[in-house]
Design a protein around this motif. Structure first.
Motif, PDB file in Angstrom:
ATOM      1  N   TRP A  15       3.129 -13.030 -10.071  1.00  0.00           N
ATOM      2  CA  TRP A  15       3.135 -13.329 -11.510  1.00  0.00           C
ATOM      3  C   TRP A  15       4.052 -12.377 -12.260  1.00  0.00           C
ATOM      4  O   TRP A  15       4.841 -12.807 -13.116  1.00  0.00           O
ATOM      5  CB  TRP A  15       1.719 -13.242 -12.050  1.00  0.00           C
ATOM      6  N   ASN A  16       3.978 -11.100 -11.944  1.00  0.00           N
ATOM      7  CA  ASN A  16       4.840 -10.130 -12.618  1.00  0.00           C
ATOM      8  C   ASN A  16       6.312 -10.397 -12.330  1.00  0.00           C
ATOM      9  O   ASN A  16       7.159 -10.274 -13.217  1.00  0.00           O
ATOM     10  CB  ASN A  16       4.471  -8.705 -12.182  1.00  0.00           C
ATOM     11  N   GLY A  17       6.625 -10.750 -11.100  1.00  0.00           N
ATOM     12  CA  GLY A  17       7.999 -11.088 -10.786  1.00  0.00           C
ATOM     13  C   GLY A  17       8.490 -12.272 -11.594  1.00  0.00           C
ATOM     14  O   GLY A  17       9.608 -12.267 -12.135  1.00  0.00           O
ATOM     15  N   LEU A  18       7.653 -13.282 -11.704  1.00  0.00           N
ATOM     16  CA  LEU A  18       8.029 -14.482 -12.450  1.00  0.00           C
ATOM     17  C   LEU A  18       8.177 -14.186 -13.937  1.00  0.00           C
ATOM     18  O   LEU A  18       9.126 -14.655 -14.591  1.00  0.00           O
ATOM     19  CB  LEU A  18       6.973 -15.569 -12.227  1.00  0.00           C
ATOM     20  N   MET A  19       7.263 -13.406 -14.506  1.00  0.00           N
ATOM     21  CA  MET A  19       7.339 -13.090 -15.927  1.00  0.00           C
ATOM     22  C   MET A  19       8.518 -12.174 -16.248  1.00  0.00           C
ATOM     23  O   MET A  19       9.178 -12.324 -17.277  1.00  0.00           O
ATOM     24  CB  MET A  19       6.026 -12.446 -16.394  1.00  0.00           C
ATOM     25  N   LEU A  20       8.810 -11.220 -15.367  1.00  0.00           N
ATOM     26  CA  LEU A  20       9.994 -10.386 -15.558  1.00  0.00           C
ATOM     27  C   LEU A  20      11.257 -11.241 -15.494  1.00  0.00           C
ATOM     28  O   LEU A  20      12.202 -11.031 -16.265  1.00  0.00           O
ATOM     29  CB  LEU A  20      10.043  -9.288 -14.499  1.00  0.00           C
ATOM     30  N   ALA A  21      11.264 -12.214 -14.588  1.00  0.00           N
ATOM     31  CA  ALA A  21      12.413 -13.110 -14.476  1.00  0.00           C
ATOM     32  C   ALA A  21      12.600 -13.909 -15.756  1.00  0.00           C
ATOM     33  O   ALA A  21      13.713 -13.995 -16.302  1.00  0.00           O
ATOM     34  CB  ALA A  21      12.231 -14.048 -13.281  1.00  0.00           C
ATOM     35  N   PHE A  22      11.524 -14.492 -16.266  1.00  0.00           N
ATOM     36  CA  PHE A  22      11.649 -15.355 -17.438  1.00  0.00           C
ATOM     37  C   PHE A  22      11.942 -14.555 -18.706  1.00  0.00           C
ATOM     38  O   PHE A  22      12.711 -14.997 -19.562  1.00  0.00           O
ATOM     39  CB  PHE A  22      10.381 -16.189 -17.619  1.00  0.00           C
ATOM     40  N   ALA A  23      11.326 -13.370 -18.844  1.00  0.00           N
ATOM     41  CA  ALA A  23      11.619 -12.533 -20.004  1.00  0.00           C
ATOM     42  C   ALA A  23      13.086 -12.121 -20.002  1.00  0.00           C
ATOM     43  O   ALA A  23      13.753 -12.115 -21.053  1.00  0.00           O
ATOM     44  CB  ALA A  23      10.717 -11.297 -19.998  1.00  0.00           C
ATOM     45  N   SER A  24      13.593 -11.786 -18.827  1.00  0.00           N
ATOM     46  CA  SER A  24      14.999 -11.409 -18.696  1.00  0.00           C
ATOM     47  C   SER A  24      15.913 -12.593 -18.972  1.00  0.00           C
ATOM     48  O   SER A  24      16.928 -12.474 -19.675  1.00  0.00           O
ATOM     49  CB  SER A  24      15.241 -10.864 -17.286  1.00  0.00           C
ATOM     50  N   LEU A  25      15.575 -13.755 -18.418  1.00  0.00           N
ATOM     51  CA  LEU A  25      16.401 -14.943 -18.612  1.00  0.00           C
ATOM     52  C   LEU A  25      16.399 -15.384 -20.081  1.00  0.00           C
ATOM     53  O   LEU A  25      17.423 -15.869 -20.585  1.00  0.00           O
ATOM     54  CB  LEU A  25      15.902 -16.079 -17.716  1.00  0.00           C
ATOM     55  N   LEU A  26      15.275 -15.228 -20.761  1.00  0.00           N
ATOM     56  CA  LEU A  26      15.234 -15.540 -22.192  1.00  0.00           C
ATOM     57  C   LEU A  26      16.242 -14.695 -22.964  1.00  0.00           C
ATOM     58  O   LEU A  26      16.944 -15.202 -23.854  1.00  0.00           O
ATOM     59  CB  LEU A  26      13.818 -15.311 -22.735  1.00  0.00           C
ATOM     60  N   ASP A  27      16.333 -13.413 -22.630  1.00  0.00           N
ATOM     61  CA  ASP A  27      17.311 -12.538 -23.280  1.00  0.00           C
ATOM     62  C   ASP A  27      18.736 -13.018 -23.021  1.00  0.00           C
ATOM     63  O   ASP A  27      19.548 -13.150 -23.945  1.00  0.00           O
ATOM     64  CB  ASP A  27      17.170 -11.097 -22.767  1.00  0.00           C
ATOM     65  N   MET A  28      19.052 -13.268 -21.748  1.00  0.00           N
ATOM     66  CA  MET A  28      20.412 -13.663 -21.395  1.00  0.00           C
ATOM     67  C   MET A  28      20.746 -15.041 -21.950  1.00  0.00           C
ATOM     68  O   MET A  28      21.877 -15.286 -22.398  1.00  0.00           O
ATOM     69  CB  MET A  28      20.570 -13.649 -19.868  1.00  0.00           C
TER      70      MET A  28
END
Length: 224
Positions: free
Chosen positions: A117-130
């Motif tokens: 879950w943390n990996g997925l949320m870090l991915a999506f939070a990062s992708l939202l920024d980019m």
């Protein structure tokens, strides 16, 4: 340029929730070590660190300037793209879930799910920024094109990491072997059906999940 109050209202709670979620994963791993005396899942700590790198890079770009200069966005974005697959890769650590002595099966399930879950949320939070940065510079369609490209390459990267055991830094330490394996799969797709099966399925899952998270956030903004 300093962040707007609206951006701060979003960024600080996000960092708090992500921090708490990561702390839960760390605690579950620590308790498991105390119960068993074994370092069975400590590799997940390294995987979580790698997953946090793209989030740190995208947050730095977002905080540096609004919008950042192209000469900053392009090189940092390339490094971001190189490390980005490490975040959704944590989902595949569910492969390690098997019954083991000394710890209830449900506990290992909760531990690995927490890290995934943390990996997925870090991915999506990062992708939202980019996604936001690309959309600001190039427009709506370019933003979603970037999302599709990033998630497609990430899904392919997950395959390279899980099945061929490559790491992000192999592009520097082992570039020729990595390049050869990639070219072979591009030239002979039907002989490497698993490569493209994993890539397409993971790409579709990540794209739908990202769109869902984005729409949920937008719905909350509209209600407020």
């Amino acid at each position: 340029m300093p962040l707007s109050p609206g951006a701060l209202r979003y960024r600080l709670p996000l960092l708090l929730v992500l921090g708490l979620s990561l702390a839960l994963s760390f605690a579950l791993i620590a308790v498991r070590i105390l119960l068993t005396g074994q370092l069975q899942f400590t590799f997940l700590l390294w995987n979580l660190f790698l997953a946090a790198i793209p989030f740190g890079l995208s947050a730095a770009l977002t905080l540096a300037a609004r919008p950042p200069a192209g000469r900053l966005l392009l090189p940092v974005g390339a490094v971001w793209l190189l490390f980005f697959p490490n975040a959704p890769y944590l989902i595949t650590d569910l492969f390690h879930l098997v019954p083991r002595r000394g710890v209830p099966y449900w506990y290992d399930l909760a531990l690995i799910m927490s890290c995934a879950w943390n990996g997925l949320m870090l991915a999506f939070a990062s992708l939202l920024d980019m996604h936001t940065l690309v959309r600001q510079r190039l427009g709506f369609w370019a933003g979603w094109g970037f999302v599709n490209l990033a998630l497609g390459l990430s899904a392919f990267g997950v395959y390279l990491g899980r099945y061929l055991r490559y790491n992000s830094w192999d592009i520097l330490s082992n570039p020729f072997t990595l390049f050869y394996d990639i070219v072979q799969r591009l030239l002979h797709p039907f002989h490497n059906w698993q490569t493209w099966g994993v890539t397409v399925v993971f790409w579709a899952f990540l794209l739908i999940a990202y769109a869902t998270v984005r729409l949920l956030g937008r719905g909350q903004e509209i209600r407020e």
